[in-house]
Design an enzyme around this catalytic site. Structure first.
Site, PDB file in Angstrom:
ATOM      1  N   CYS A 151     -88.022  -8.582 -97.498  1.00  0.00           N
ATOM      2  CA  CYS A 151     -89.360  -8.249 -98.023  1.00  0.00           C
ATOM      3  C   CYS A 151     -90.007  -7.117 -97.244  1.00  0.00           C
ATOM      4  O   CYS A 151     -91.061  -6.616 -97.646  1.00  0.00           O
ATOM      5  CB  CYS A 151     -90.253  -9.484 -98.000  1.00  0.00           C
ATOM      6  SG  CYS A 151     -89.397 -10.982 -98.495  1.00  0.00           S
ATOM      7  N   HIS A 205     -95.631  -8.797-105.243  1.00  0.00           N
ATOM      8  CA  HIS A 205     -94.664  -8.605-104.156  1.00  0.00           C
ATOM      9  C   HIS A 205     -93.304  -8.172-104.698  1.00  0.00           C
ATOM     10  O   HIS A 205     -92.350  -8.939-104.668  1.00  0.00           O
ATOM     11  CB  HIS A 205     -94.567  -9.909-103.361  1.00  0.00           C
ATOM     12  CG  HIS A 205     -93.691  -9.841-102.153  1.00  0.00           C
ATOM     13  ND1 HIS A 205     -93.372  -8.660-101.511  1.00  0.00           N
ATOM     14  CD2 HIS A 205     -93.051 -10.831-101.464  1.00  0.00           C
ATOM     15  CE1 HIS A 205     -92.566  -8.927-100.497  1.00  0.00           C
ATOM     16  NE2 HIS A 205     -92.362 -10.228-100.446  1.00  0.00           N
TER      17      HIS A 205
END
Lengths: 397, 174
Positions: A84, A338
Site C-alpha cells: 500500500c 485506497h
C-alpha cells in the site's frame, strides 16, 4: 544528500469504481493533467516510475502498457512495489534519480484498477499480502484482520472504544465530502459507522477503506529545471523509510506501529525535528488510515500524541482544521479511497496543492509553516514511508 | 460468490450468442466491460524440505521450533539458518504450550478460499520472551480477553483434514 528535488506538476483522477476506463486510460487522466500543470509534454521527461501493485488487474507489465498508451514508449521506466506504500516508493525512486543527477525531469504515476476482480477475490489477494504460508494458508487472516489484531490489543490496553475508532471515519468522511475526487464524497454520522457490520471484530465496514480504482501523477524536477518551470515548486524535504516483519507474530505487543515510528524518526533526523511534539513543525498531515485504528496508531508513531493517547486527539477533535494538526483533509484512504499503487502519489498531489493553497474551500489548511507530513504504510507495517514536503527549498541537503 | 460468478458467466454467454461478443453492462452505470475469457487458477507448491521435521512433529503431536545452537535464539516459524551466527547450526526443540493471549480478532468477512468456514477467531499468544504464535482460537470470542491464559494444541483442520495447531483458552484458577 544530493541535489534538491521539487514537484512541479500534479494530476489526479476521480477515485472510485471506475468501470468506465481501463488501466491505461485511468493512468492517462492523471498523467496528462500532471504534464499540463508542469507545462511540459510527456515526451520531455527523462524517466518514468510507475507505482502499481497489481494482481487484481489484467495487465501484468502495466508500466509498459501505460507508456505505450501515452505515446512515450522507449522512455526508461520501471514498476515499483511496496504494497500500500507503492506510490511513496515510486516517489522515493524518482527523488533518488534526480538527487543523484541521473535525471532532471521524472514522471511518477501511481495507478490501481482493483475492481477488475470480484470483491471476494480482492479480499483474498489482500489477505495473502502478509506472510502467506504461516498466516494465510493455514489461518485465513484477512487484511482488516491484521489491523483488528492491533485494535483489540490497543483498545484493551488504553481504553479506546469503537466510538473513538468511528470518530476517525466521521472526520475523514467530513473532509471527503468537500473533495470531488474522493471515492465517497459524503459525510457519515457516528451512528452510521457504529451500526455498520463487522468485517473483522472489532473493526466494522465503516472502519475500513474501500476497494478503489484510481490514478495520481506528479512531475518531479531538479532545482534548475524546477525554477524554469514554476514559481511555486513544492520541495521534498525528507524521506524516511522502514520495514517490519512479514509475520505479525514476530512483532512484540501490537501497541506501537514500529515501522511507522522508525520511518518518522529517520525522516525527522534529517531535519533536526524531535519526534515528540513534531506536529508543531507541520501545517497538516496525511497519515495512513486504511483502517481507523491505523490513523490512531499513526498519531502516536509520528509523535503527535504520546503512546496510548492517540485516540484522545480524535475524541477532542484536535485533528480537524483549527486543532493541534489537521489530518487527512482529503478524506484519507478511508473516504478518498485506497487504490494501492496510487495512494502515496495521491498524498503527494494533495500536499502540493494544499501547500500552494489551492484545494477546495472548507478543507484547505491554513499554511503558516509551509511544511507538511505524509505517512504511508505498506501492508500492516511491512513497509513504512514518511515524506516531508515544504514550500522553501530545503536547507540541509 | 460462485453463484454470482455463474450469473455473470451466464450473462456473458448470452451476450456471445446474441451479439457475438462477451460484453457485460455494469449494473450500476451501464458501462461496457469485456468478460475475460481466460481464467487463471493459481495453486502453489511451496518447499518445506528444510523444515520437514516441523511437519513430522505435528504427526507426533509436537509443535517444534528451531533454536540456533550458538546464540540460543528460537525461531518460529522454524528456519534452518541462523542469521546472527551464519556458521552455526540449528536444532529442533518443542515450543512451550502454555501462553498468554496478546490479541485476537473474529474474521467475519472471509477470503474466498475460507468461505466454507463459519466465522473464525485468529489470535496471537506469547509463549516466551520474543516467541509469539499466531493461530485460530477455540471457543466463544466474547469470553476472550488480552492477557488470558491459553494453551496450544495440535488439531486436525476440518473439513480440509490436515494437521495444524490451535489456541485453547485455559480456565483461570480462582
Amino acid at each position: 544528500m544530493g541535489r534538491p528535488v521539487a514537484i512541479v506538476g500534479t494530476g489526479h483522477s476521480k477515485f472510485g469504481v471506475r468501470n468506465d476506463v481501463n488501466i491505461a486510460e485511468l493512468a492517462w487522466e492523471a498523467m496528462r493533467e500532471a504534464a499540463s500543470e508542469a507545462g511540459i509534454e510527456l515526451k520531455d521527461v527523462d524517466q518514468v516510475v510507475v507505482g502499481n501493485a497489481g494482481g487484481w488487474s489484467s495487465e501484468y507489465l502495466s508500466s509498459i502498457v501505460l507508456l505505450e498508451y501515452a505515446g512515450i514508449s522507449g522512455k526508461p521506466v520501471y514498476r515499483v512495489e511496496a504494497a500500500c506504500a507503492t506510490g511513496s516508493a515510486a516517489i522515493k525512486a524518482a527523488h533518488d534519480a534526480i538527487a543523484a543527477g541521473e535525471a532532471d525531469l521524472v514522471l511518477v504515476v501511481g495507478v490501481e484498477k482493483m475492481n477488475e476482480s470480484p470483491t471476494p477475490i480482492v479480499v483474498e489477494m489482500i489477505g495473502r499480502a502478509g506472510n502467506y504460508f504461516w498466516e494465510f494458508e493455514n489461518f485465513g487472516l484477512t487484511f482488516p484482520g491484521y489491523y483488528a489484531l492491533y485494535a483489540t490489543a490497543y483498545m484493551s490496553e488504553f481504553g479506546a472504544t469503537e466510538e473513538d475508532l468511528c470518530r476517525v471515519a466521521v472526520k475523514n468522511h467530513h473532509h471527503a465530502s468537500m473533495n470531488p475526487k474522493a471515492h465517497f464524497p459524503r459525510a457519515i454520522t457516528l451512528e452510521q459507522c457504529l451500526q455498520s457490520r463487522y468485517v473483522a471484530w472489532p473493526l466494522k465496514l465503516y472502519d475500513s477503506s474501500p476497494i478503489t480504482d484510481g490514478a495520481a501523477a506528479v512531475v518531479m524536477a531538479s532545482e534548475d529545471l524546477a525554477k524554469k518551470l514554476t514559481d511555486s515548486p513544492v520541495w521534498i524535504h525528507s524521506i524516511g523509510m522502514a520495514s517490519d516483519t512479514s509475520n505479525l507474530s514476530k512483532r512484540p505487543d501490537f501497541l506501537v506501529h514500529r515501522a511507522s515510528r522508525l520511518a518518522a524518526e529517520r525522516a525527522f533526523k534529517k531535519l533536526g525535528i524531535e519526534l515528540e511534539g513534531s506536529y508543531k513543525h507541520f501545517d497538516f498531515a496525511n497519515v495512513h488510515d486504511a483502517f481507523t485504528i491505523a490513523e490512531i496508531l499513526a498519531y502516536e508513531a509520528m509523535g503527535f500524541a504520546r503512546l496510548g493517547e492517540g485516540y484522545k486527539l480524535v475524541r477532542e477533535e484536535q485533528t480537524y482544521i483549527g486543532g493541534l494538526i489537521p489530518v487527512n483533509l482529503d478524506g484519507g484512504l478511508k473516504a478518498k479511497g485506497h487504490p494501492i499503487g496510487a495512494t502515496g502519489v495521491s498524498m503527494a498531489v494533495e500536499h502540493v496543492r494544499q501547500l500552494q493553497g489551492r484545494v477546495e474551500k472548507g478543507r484547505q489548511a491554513e499554511i503558516k509553516r509551509g511544511r507538511s507530513l505524509a505517512h504511508n504504510v505498506g501492508g500492516t507495517g511491512h513497509y513504512a514511508f514518511v515524506t516531508v514536503y515544504g514550500l522553501d527549498k530545503p536547507r540541509r541537503y | 460468490m460462485d453463484e454470482f460468478m455463474a450469473q455473470v458467466e451466464a450473462f456473458a454467454e448470452e451476450m456471445k450468442r446474441s451479439m457475438g461478443l462477451p460484453i457485460l453492462l455494469d449494473q450500476k452505470t451501464g458501462v461496457a466491460m469485456w468478460f475475460d475469457q481466460r481464467e487463471l487458477r493459481l495453486r502453489f507448491a511451496i518447499s518445506i524440505e528444510k523444515i520437514r521435521r516441523f511437519f513430522e512433529g505435528l504427526t507426533e503431536g509436537k509443535i517444534l521450533a528451531t533454536r540456533c545452537v550458538k546464540t540460543g535464539k528460537i525461531y518460529f516459524p522454524p528456519q534452518v539458518d541462523c542469521p546472527d551466527a551464519p556458521d552455526s547450526e540449528v536444532e529442533w526443540v518443542e515450543i512451550p504450550r502454555e501462553g498468554v493471549l496478546l490479541t485476537f480478532t473474529v474474521i467475519n468477512t472471509k477470503p474466498y478460499t475460507f468461505s466454507h468456514y463459519p466465522d473464525y477467531v485468529v489470535g496471537i499468544g506469547k509463549v516466551a520472551e520474543d516467541l509469539n504464535i499466531l493461530a485460530w482460537v477455540r471457543g466463544d470470542p466474547a469470553k476472550l480477553r488480552r492477557g488470558m491464559k491459553v494453551r496450544l494444541e495440535v488439531v486436525k483442520r476440518e473439513p480440509e483434514g490436515y494437521l495444524t495447531y490451535e489456541w485453547v483458552p485455559v480456565e483461570e484458577q480462582g
